[in-house]
Design a protein around this motif. Sequence first.
Motif, PDB file in Angstrom:
ATOM      1  N   LEU A 160     -18.708  -1.654 -51.352  1.00  0.00           N
ATOM      2  CA  LEU A 160     -17.864  -1.088 -50.465  1.00  0.00           C
ATOM      3  C   LEU A 160     -16.904   0.742 -50.703  1.00  0.00           C
ATOM      4  CD1 LEU A 160     -15.960  -3.641 -49.207  1.00  0.00           C
ATOM      5  CD2 LEU A 160     -17.979  -2.573 -48.362  1.00  0.00           C
ATOM      6  N   ARG A 161     -17.086   1.162 -51.672  1.00  0.00           N
ATOM      7  CA  ARG A 161     -16.801   2.502 -52.091  1.00  0.00           C
ATOM      8  C   ARG A 161     -15.752   2.620 -51.872  1.00  0.00           C
ATOM      9  NH1 ARG A 161     -19.909   3.096 -56.813  1.00  0.00           N
ATOM     10  NH2 ARG A 161     -21.643   2.268 -56.571  1.00  0.00           N
ATOM     11  N   TRP A 162     -14.247   1.937 -51.387  1.00  0.00           N
ATOM     12  CA  TRP A 162     -13.444   2.773 -50.904  1.00  0.00           C
ATOM     13  C   TRP A 162     -12.969   3.775 -51.212  1.00  0.00           C
ATOM     14  CZ3 TRP A 162     -11.040  -2.655 -49.567  1.00  0.00           C
ATOM     15  CH2 TRP A 162     -11.900  -3.560 -48.641  1.00  0.00           C
ATOM     16  N   PRO A 163     -12.890   4.441 -51.326  1.00  0.00           N
ATOM     17  CA  PRO A 163     -11.299   5.746 -52.407  1.00  0.00           C
ATOM     18  C   PRO A 163     -10.662   5.618 -52.405  1.00  0.00           C
ATOM     19  CG  PRO A 163     -12.165   6.729 -50.313  1.00  0.00           C
ATOM     20  CD  PRO A 163     -12.553   5.438 -49.929  1.00  0.00           C
ATOM     21  N   PRO A 164     -10.034   4.954 -53.873  1.00  0.00           N
ATOM     22  CA  PRO A 164      -9.427   4.711 -54.850  1.00  0.00           C
ATOM     23  C   PRO A 164      -7.618   5.206 -53.949  1.00  0.00           C
ATOM     24  CG  PRO A 164     -10.243   5.013 -56.289  1.00  0.00           C
ATOM     25  CD  PRO A 164     -10.689   5.413 -55.060  1.00  0.00           C
ATOM     26  N   LEU A 165      -7.613   6.332 -53.852  1.00  0.00           N
ATOM     27  CA  LEU A 165      -6.157   7.087 -53.791  1.00  0.00           C
ATOM     28  C   LEU A 165      -6.785   8.401 -52.572  1.00  0.00           C
ATOM     29  CD1 LEU A 165      -4.761   6.670 -56.792  1.00  0.00           C
ATOM     30  CD2 LEU A 165      -3.354   5.821 -55.197  1.00  0.00           C
ATOM     31  N   THR A 166      -5.630   8.761 -51.437  1.00  0.00           N
ATOM     32  CA  THR A 166      -5.615   9.452 -50.892  1.00  0.00           C
ATOM     33  C   THR A 166      -4.708   9.807 -50.153  1.00  0.00           C
ATOM     34  OG1 THR A 166      -7.797   8.684 -49.936  1.00  0.00           O
ATOM     35  CG2 THR A 166      -6.633  10.266 -48.336  1.00  0.00           C
ATOM     36  N   ILE A 167      -4.856  11.186 -51.006  1.00  0.00           N
ATOM     37  CA  ILE A 167      -3.391  12.510 -50.542  1.00  0.00           C
ATOM     38  C   ILE A 167      -3.578  13.088 -49.324  1.00  0.00           C
ATOM     39  CG2 ILE A 167      -1.322  13.578 -50.733  1.00  0.00           C
ATOM     40  CD1 ILE A 167      -1.740  12.942 -53.724  1.00  0.00           C
ATOM     41  N   SER A 168      -2.270  13.063 -48.234  1.00  0.00           N
ATOM     42  CA  SER A 168      -2.422  13.595 -46.953  1.00  0.00           C
ATOM     43  C   SER A 168      -1.237  14.372 -46.299  1.00  0.00           C
ATOM     44  CB  SER A 168      -3.480  12.800 -45.690  1.00  0.00           C
ATOM     45  OG  SER A 168      -2.637  11.550 -45.169  1.00  0.00           O
TER      46      SER A 168
ATOM     47  N   SER B  19      -2.304   7.071 -49.028  1.00  0.00           N
ATOM     48  CA  SER B  19      -3.065   5.730 -48.733  1.00  0.00           C
ATOM     49  C   SER B  19      -3.997   5.149 -49.835  1.00  0.00           C
ATOM     50  CB  SER B  19      -4.761   6.181 -47.640  1.00  0.00           C
ATOM     51  OG  SER B  19      -5.097   5.381 -47.124  1.00  0.00           O
ATOM     52  N   ILE B  20      -3.480   3.979 -50.230  1.00  0.00           N
ATOM     53  CA  ILE B  20      -3.976   3.554 -51.635  1.00  0.00           C
ATOM     54  C   ILE B  20      -4.877   2.278 -51.134  1.00  0.00           C
ATOM     55  CG2 ILE B  20      -3.139   2.075 -53.397  1.00  0.00           C
ATOM     56  CD1 ILE B  20      -0.189   3.229 -53.486  1.00  0.00           C
ATOM     57  N   SER B  21      -6.639   2.017 -51.380  1.00  0.00           N
ATOM     58  CA  SER B  21      -7.306   1.380 -51.458  1.00  0.00           C
ATOM     59  C   SER B  21      -6.746   0.264 -52.104  1.00  0.00           C
ATOM     60  CB  SER B  21      -8.717   1.643 -51.252  1.00  0.00           C
ATOM     61  OG  SER B  21      -8.910   1.689 -52.300  1.00  0.00           O
ATOM     62  N   ALA B  22      -7.170  -1.340 -51.307  1.00  0.00           N
ATOM     63  CA  ALA B  22      -6.485  -2.397 -52.116  1.00  0.00           C
ATOM     64  C   ALA B  22      -7.550  -2.874 -53.738  1.00  0.00           C
ATOM     65  CB  ALA B  22      -7.295  -3.622 -51.169  1.00  0.00           C
ATOM     66  N   THR B  23      -8.496  -1.922 -53.377  1.00  0.00           N
ATOM     67  CA  THR B  23      -9.539  -1.882 -54.708  1.00  0.00           C
ATOM     68  C   THR B  23      -8.974  -1.421 -55.611  1.00  0.00           C
ATOM     69  OG1 THR B  23     -11.163  -0.377 -53.657  1.00  0.00           O
ATOM     70  CG2 THR B  23     -10.948  -2.819 -53.425  1.00  0.00           C
ATOM     71  N   CYS B  24      -8.286  -0.168 -55.280  1.00  0.00           N
ATOM     72  CA  CYS B  24      -7.709   0.885 -56.157  1.00  0.00           C
ATOM     73  C   CYS B  24      -6.715   0.294 -57.481  1.00  0.00           C
ATOM     74  CB  CYS B  24      -6.387   1.520 -55.243  1.00  0.00           C
ATOM     75  SG  CYS B  24      -5.737   2.961 -57.019  1.00  0.00           S
ATOM     76  N   THR B  25      -7.402   0.279 -58.457  1.00  0.00           N
ATOM     77  CA  THR B  25      -6.729  -0.417 -60.332  1.00  0.00           C
ATOM     78  C   THR B  25      -5.486   0.476 -60.582  1.00  0.00           C
ATOM     79  OG1 THR B  25      -7.796   1.694 -61.228  1.00  0.00           O
ATOM     80  CG2 THR B  25      -9.371  -0.484 -60.998  1.00  0.00           C
ATOM     81  N   VAL B  26      -4.796  -0.397 -61.218  1.00  0.00           N
ATOM     82  CA  VAL B  26      -3.282  -0.156 -61.295  1.00  0.00           C
ATOM     83  C   VAL B  26      -3.305   0.734 -62.384  1.00  0.00           C
ATOM     84  CG1 VAL B  26      -1.487  -0.514 -62.710  1.00  0.00           C
ATOM     85  CG2 VAL B  26      -2.439  -2.429 -61.466  1.00  0.00           C
TER      86      VAL B  26
END
Length: 275
Positions: free
Chosen positions: A51-59, A64-71
Amino acid sequence: MDLNTITAVIRPRSRAELPRWQEGDAWLAGGTWLFSEPQVHLSRLIDLTDLRWPPLTISEAGLSISATCTVAALDALACPSDWLAAPLINQCCRAFLASFKIWKTATVGGNLCMALPAGPMISLLAALDGVCTIWKSDGSERMIKVDDFITGPQRTTLTPGDLLRQIDVPRAALKRRAAFRQVSLTAVGRSGALVIGTRGHDNDLTLTVTASTKRPIQLRFAAPPDSDELRDAILRDVPDGLYHDDIHGKPAWRQAMTLRLAEQVRGELVDQARP
């Protein structure tokens, strides 16, 4: 560990390709818990990697932190200078009972969905007023605050087929002053109590209690309480039955540590405001 009951692995590339949920399914993100013990009730994995969700997005809205973002990715985030609460990210990442190898695979969403009392991503995102976006199997979405998402040890508001998509942290929460305290029974043990306090520009103070309790608890004060007021609020709003009981700490000890850490957090946030 091999999961020898798995007969299929599905790799969707978009929400439209997510399969219809069926008994025996499990979402696969980091898989650090999934592959750590037998899962004989499972027969199919739905791998979220493609699904390649962006891990982290600053706006302008915040983070915004994707559920698949790693620690590991979250820990490495370069935060804007006005995010006064940013040190909480590194502090909570280091509250994991896990090696750096696990950091590179374990996901933020997985930590929330496991809903262990000592889950440090729960501590972080509850304290920062995080809001979960959940994809429902019927194509709809719902949003819920992190402290409401966790309902007890290994219990959440997710129903079969629900998928945690992301967690959004408001910029206002990231700009609050913060203080962190954590304690374990052993030097590298699982958290027995973890308390985070944040203080806003309007002088309000929020205390978030995790690890010692079965679910996140937040106490909000219009102005910083004194020591007695804080203690009374904790004794009133965190009943004895809400303290967790396992080999990492008995309820009486967890309550005592919560009261001690909360007073330390209160004192630090009060001292920060003095000229």
